[in-house]
Design a protein around this motif. Sequence first.
Motif, PDB file in Angstrom:
ATOM      1  N   LEU A 258      -9.959 -58.379  21.579  1.00  0.00           N
ATOM      2  CA  LEU A 258      -9.767 -59.248  22.736  1.00  0.00           C
ATOM      3  C   LEU A 258     -10.310 -58.515  23.951  1.00  0.00           C
ATOM      4  N   ASN A 259     -11.403 -59.036  24.498  1.00  0.00           N
ATOM      5  CA  ASN A 259     -12.080 -58.385  25.616  1.00  0.00           C
ATOM      6  C   ASN A 259     -12.154 -59.355  26.793  1.00  0.00           C
ATOM      7  N   LEU A 260     -11.366 -59.090  27.832  1.00  0.00           N
ATOM      8  CA  LEU A 260     -11.359 -59.894  29.053  1.00  0.00           C
ATOM      9  C   LEU A 260     -11.799 -59.061  30.246  1.00  0.00           C
ATOM     10  N   ARG A 261     -12.489 -57.973  30.004  1.00  0.00           N
ATOM     11  CA  ARG A 261     -12.889 -57.051  31.061  1.00  0.00           C
ATOM     12  C   ARG A 261     -13.735 -57.728  32.132  1.00  0.00           C
ATOM     13  N   SER A 278      -2.811 -57.376  14.125  1.00  0.00           N
ATOM     14  CA  SER A 278      -4.170 -56.990  13.748  1.00  0.00           C
ATOM     15  C   SER A 278      -4.982 -56.470  14.925  1.00  0.00           C
ATOM     16  N   LEU A 279      -4.460 -56.559  16.141  1.00  0.00           N
ATOM     17  CA  LEU A 279      -5.231 -56.209  17.328  1.00  0.00           C
ATOM     18  C   LEU A 279      -5.562 -54.723  17.349  1.00  0.00           C
ATOM     19  N   ARG A 280      -6.872 -54.421  17.426  1.00  0.00           N
ATOM     20  CA  ARG A 280      -7.318 -53.039  17.407  1.00  0.00           C
ATOM     21  C   ARG A 280      -8.092 -52.664  18.668  1.00  0.00           C
ATOM     22  N   ILE A 281      -8.629 -53.650  19.357  1.00  0.00           N
ATOM     23  CA  ILE A 281      -9.353 -53.385  20.597  1.00  0.00           C
ATOM     24  C   ILE A 281      -8.864 -54.371  21.646  1.00  0.00           C
ATOM     25  N   LEU A 282      -8.245 -53.848  22.702  1.00  0.00           N
ATOM     26  CA  LEU A 282      -7.732 -54.661  23.800  1.00  0.00           C
ATOM     27  C   LEU A 282      -8.286 -54.097  25.103  1.00  0.00           C
ATOM     28  N   ASP A 283      -9.137 -54.878  25.762  1.00  0.00           N
ATOM     29  CA  ASP A 283      -9.764 -54.445  27.007  1.00  0.00           C
ATOM     30  C   ASP A 283      -9.461 -55.477  28.084  1.00  0.00           C
ATOM     31  N   LEU A 284      -8.577 -55.098  29.015  1.00  0.00           N
ATOM     32  CA  LEU A 284      -8.196 -55.963  30.138  1.00  0.00           C
ATOM     33  C   LEU A 284      -8.604 -55.338  31.462  1.00  0.00           C
ATOM     34  N   SER A 285      -9.522 -54.404  31.427  1.00  0.00           N
ATOM     35  CA  SER A 285      -9.868 -53.627  32.610  1.00  0.00           C
ATOM     36  C   SER A 285     -10.587 -54.462  33.661  1.00  0.00           C
ATOM     37  N   ASN A 286     -10.530 -53.954  34.899  1.00  0.00           N
ATOM     38  CA  ASN A 286     -11.257 -54.542  36.026  1.00  0.00           C
ATOM     39  C   ASN A 286     -10.864 -56.001  36.259  1.00  0.00           C
ATOM     40  N   ASN A 287      -9.568 -56.235  36.398  1.00  0.00           N
ATOM     41  CA  ASN A 287      -9.031 -57.527  36.759  1.00  0.00           C
ATOM     42  C   ASN A 287      -8.045 -57.331  37.912  1.00  0.00           C
ATOM     43  N   TYR A 288      -7.124 -58.263  38.072  1.00  0.00           N
ATOM     44  CA  TYR A 288      -6.125 -58.165  39.137  1.00  0.00           C
ATOM     45  C   TYR A 288      -4.710 -58.202  38.562  1.00  0.00           C
ATOM     46  N   LEU A 350      -6.744 -50.547  30.165  1.00  0.00           N
ATOM     47  CA  LEU A 350      -6.076 -51.331  31.214  1.00  0.00           C
ATOM     48  C   LEU A 350      -6.490 -50.848  32.594  1.00  0.00           C
ATOM     49  N   SER A 351      -7.587 -50.157  32.683  1.00  0.00           N
ATOM     50  CA  SER A 351      -7.999 -49.522  33.930  1.00  0.00           C
ATOM     51  C   SER A 351      -8.428 -50.540  34.983  1.00  0.00           C
ATOM     52  N   LYS A 352      -8.466 -50.078  36.236  1.00  0.00           N
ATOM     53  CA  LYS A 352      -8.957 -50.862  37.373  1.00  0.00           C
ATOM     54  C   LYS A 352      -8.205 -52.177  37.510  1.00  0.00           C
ATOM     55  N   ASN A 373      -7.217 -45.718  28.330  1.00  0.00           N
ATOM     56  CA  ASN A 373      -7.675 -45.639  29.715  1.00  0.00           C
ATOM     57  C   ASN A 373      -6.727 -46.430  30.609  1.00  0.00           C
ATOM     58  N   LEU A 374      -5.988 -45.720  31.459  1.00  0.00           N
ATOM     59  CA  LEU A 374      -5.062 -46.336  32.408  1.00  0.00           C
ATOM     60  C   LEU A 374      -5.438 -45.998  33.843  1.00  0.00           C
ATOM     61  N   SER A 375      -6.673 -45.578  34.055  1.00  0.00           N
ATOM     62  CA  SER A 375      -7.101 -45.080  35.359  1.00  0.00           C
ATOM     63  C   SER A 375      -7.191 -46.190  36.406  1.00  0.00           C
ATOM     64  N   PHE A 376      -7.240 -45.771  37.678  1.00  0.00           N
ATOM     65  CA  PHE A 376      -7.404 -46.682  38.810  1.00  0.00           C
ATOM     66  C   PHE A 376      -6.334 -47.779  38.818  1.00  0.00           C
ATOM     67  N   ASN A 377      -5.084 -47.361  38.755  1.00  0.00           N
ATOM     68  CA  ASN A 377      -3.954 -48.259  38.913  1.00  0.00           C
ATOM     69  C   ASN A 377      -3.008 -47.657  39.943  1.00  0.00           C
ATOM     70  N   GLU A 378      -1.769 -48.094  39.950  1.00  0.00           N
ATOM     71  CA  GLU A 378      -0.764 -47.589  40.875  1.00  0.00           C
ATOM     72  C   GLU A 378       0.429 -47.032  40.112  1.00  0.00           C
ATOM     73  N   LEU A 379       0.152 -46.401  38.987  1.00  0.00           N
ATOM     74  CA  LEU A 379       1.198 -45.869  38.122  1.00  0.00           C
ATOM     75  C   LEU A 379       1.807 -44.620  38.733  1.00  0.00           C
ATOM     76  N   SER A 380       3.106 -44.428  38.500  1.00  0.00           N
ATOM     77  CA  SER A 380       3.826 -43.285  39.052  1.00  0.00           C
ATOM     78  C   SER A 380       4.690 -42.651  37.969  1.00  0.00           C
ATOM     79  N   GLY A 381       5.435 -41.622  38.364  1.00  0.00           N
ATOM     80  CA  GLY A 381       6.288 -40.935  37.399  1.00  0.00           C
ATOM     81  C   GLY A 381       5.531 -39.883  36.620  1.00  0.00           C
ATOM     82  N   LYS A 382       6.137 -39.450  35.548  1.00  0.00           N
ATOM     83  CA  LYS A 382       5.577 -38.358  34.764  1.00  0.00           C
ATOM     84  C   LYS A 382       4.759 -38.883  33.579  1.00  0.00           C
ATOM     85  N   ILE A 383       3.843 -38.063  33.121  1.00  0.00           N
ATOM     86  CA  ILE A 383       3.099 -38.384  31.898  1.00  0.00           C
ATOM     87  C   ILE A 383       4.062 -38.251  30.721  1.00  0.00           C
TER      88      ILE A 383
END
Length: 523
Positions: A258-261, A278-288, A350-352, A373-383
Amino acid sequence: MRGNSFNGLIPLELFHLANLEFLDLSDNMIERVLPNDVVGLKSLKQLSLDANFIHGQLPEEIGNLIELKQFTVPGNQISGRIPLSILQLRKLEVLNLQNNSFSLEIPADIGSLANLTTLDLSKNRLSGEVPLSVRNMLSGEFLTWFFDLNEMKKLHLGGNKLTWNNNLAIELKWPLPKSISNTHRLLLLDLSKNSFSGNEFPAFGPDSLIAFVDVSSNTFSGKVPSDFRLFTHLDLHGNNISGEFPAFFSQMSSFQVLNLRNNSIKGSISNDLSSHSSLRILDLSNNYLNGEIPQSLGNLTGMIETPNAPLTLSEIFKFPVEIHDLIVNCKKAKQGLSIRNRDIYTFLDLSKNRLSGEIPHSLGGLKSLKLLNLSFNELSGKIPISFGDLESVETLDLSHNSLDGEIPGTFSKLLELNYLDLSNNKLGGKIPGGPQMDTLVDPNMYANNSGLCGVQIEVPCEKDLVLPGPPLRKKQEPMYSWIATGVRYPVGFLSSTAVMYVLGYFNTAPAYHRRGRRRSSLR
């Protein structure tokens, strides 16, 4: 004769072999197109000229090969219009003209070739609207025949300049044969990289059995239609899709890709995506997308278990099946993921977006994940410490967030990791070591944090500095005391003697004795 170094023209003698049924000259250096006189090949059923240097136009005489079932010339430099005479090849099952320079419009009646199982016109310079006859290839009567033959229908039109008339949408409503089983539900539709636009996607009907749909890199807008059913691969990236994250996706458990990038989808990620076993590739990057990352994403079975030698589509269908590369973002660059590797790679991107809150610890359970990839978000707390359990991860990007604390020591267990980006956060403390972590020495991976240290960035940590301490002084104290005493005694004695000498103490006694002798002599 495949895979040799034949060049120049195809010998004319070959075209006089009346009983010849198969002619494969692929992977050579042939430069000239077919001669005009091919009538002599009355029995030819397969003609393959893939990957040569053929230029010029296809002759109209190609329509004289009336027994032809497969005609493939991908990867050449053939130009001009697709010959109308191809419509005379009523037995044609596979027509592959991919990756050439064909131009102008697709022949209006090309969809009338009722025996076609594969039509690949992708990566050319075709323009105009997709003919109605091609859309009818996806209608009921065609698919009923498809089920009877137990073969896969493929329509590749990607990489052209085609348009789509939404008033003539694909309607897939037909009486389905009762003998349909899950193995029949495979049909490929590729409309990617064209000029399709509009507020609505082509209508596929509520009972569509299309498995692979790629309408990426167009200018579709509006919302994702809710009539997609039984898809295993859906690629809508690079459009202008808007609206909330489609809630009905949670009801479609057949998804593998499922690619909605790169769209304009907003709202929160559905908490019910975990139903996609069955989902093996999930790309939701660069959305809002906003809100928190659902804990339920850690339950995606397809990203937990690695399949054992999955069957390829060619093995299932007993004939070559080509599916174009899936474009993914890996290591901050776009890369193609071929169908051969798609079943063994798992990606979660889930980036951007505008995701906030803490990273769910459940994501550490996705043991077969290759990219996170979780980059370019507003995530906080510890890894999460659980990220040390991502035993298959090769790319991990958590950059450009507000993560704090230390990098978990469990990162030392990530033996497959070859790309890491933790930059632009609020991390501090020592960077963990390990067989792979010790090789990740690019300072840019850790830049702009609060106070990281470690051998990877050549910044020593305070607790690792070697300084003389109290235990060392205590051991040397007895020896030091005796040496000091031995030194102080002679130094003190000499100093006292020198002072007495200066004060004339040593000159008093002789003067006294001299005065005494003088008195004696006077007497």
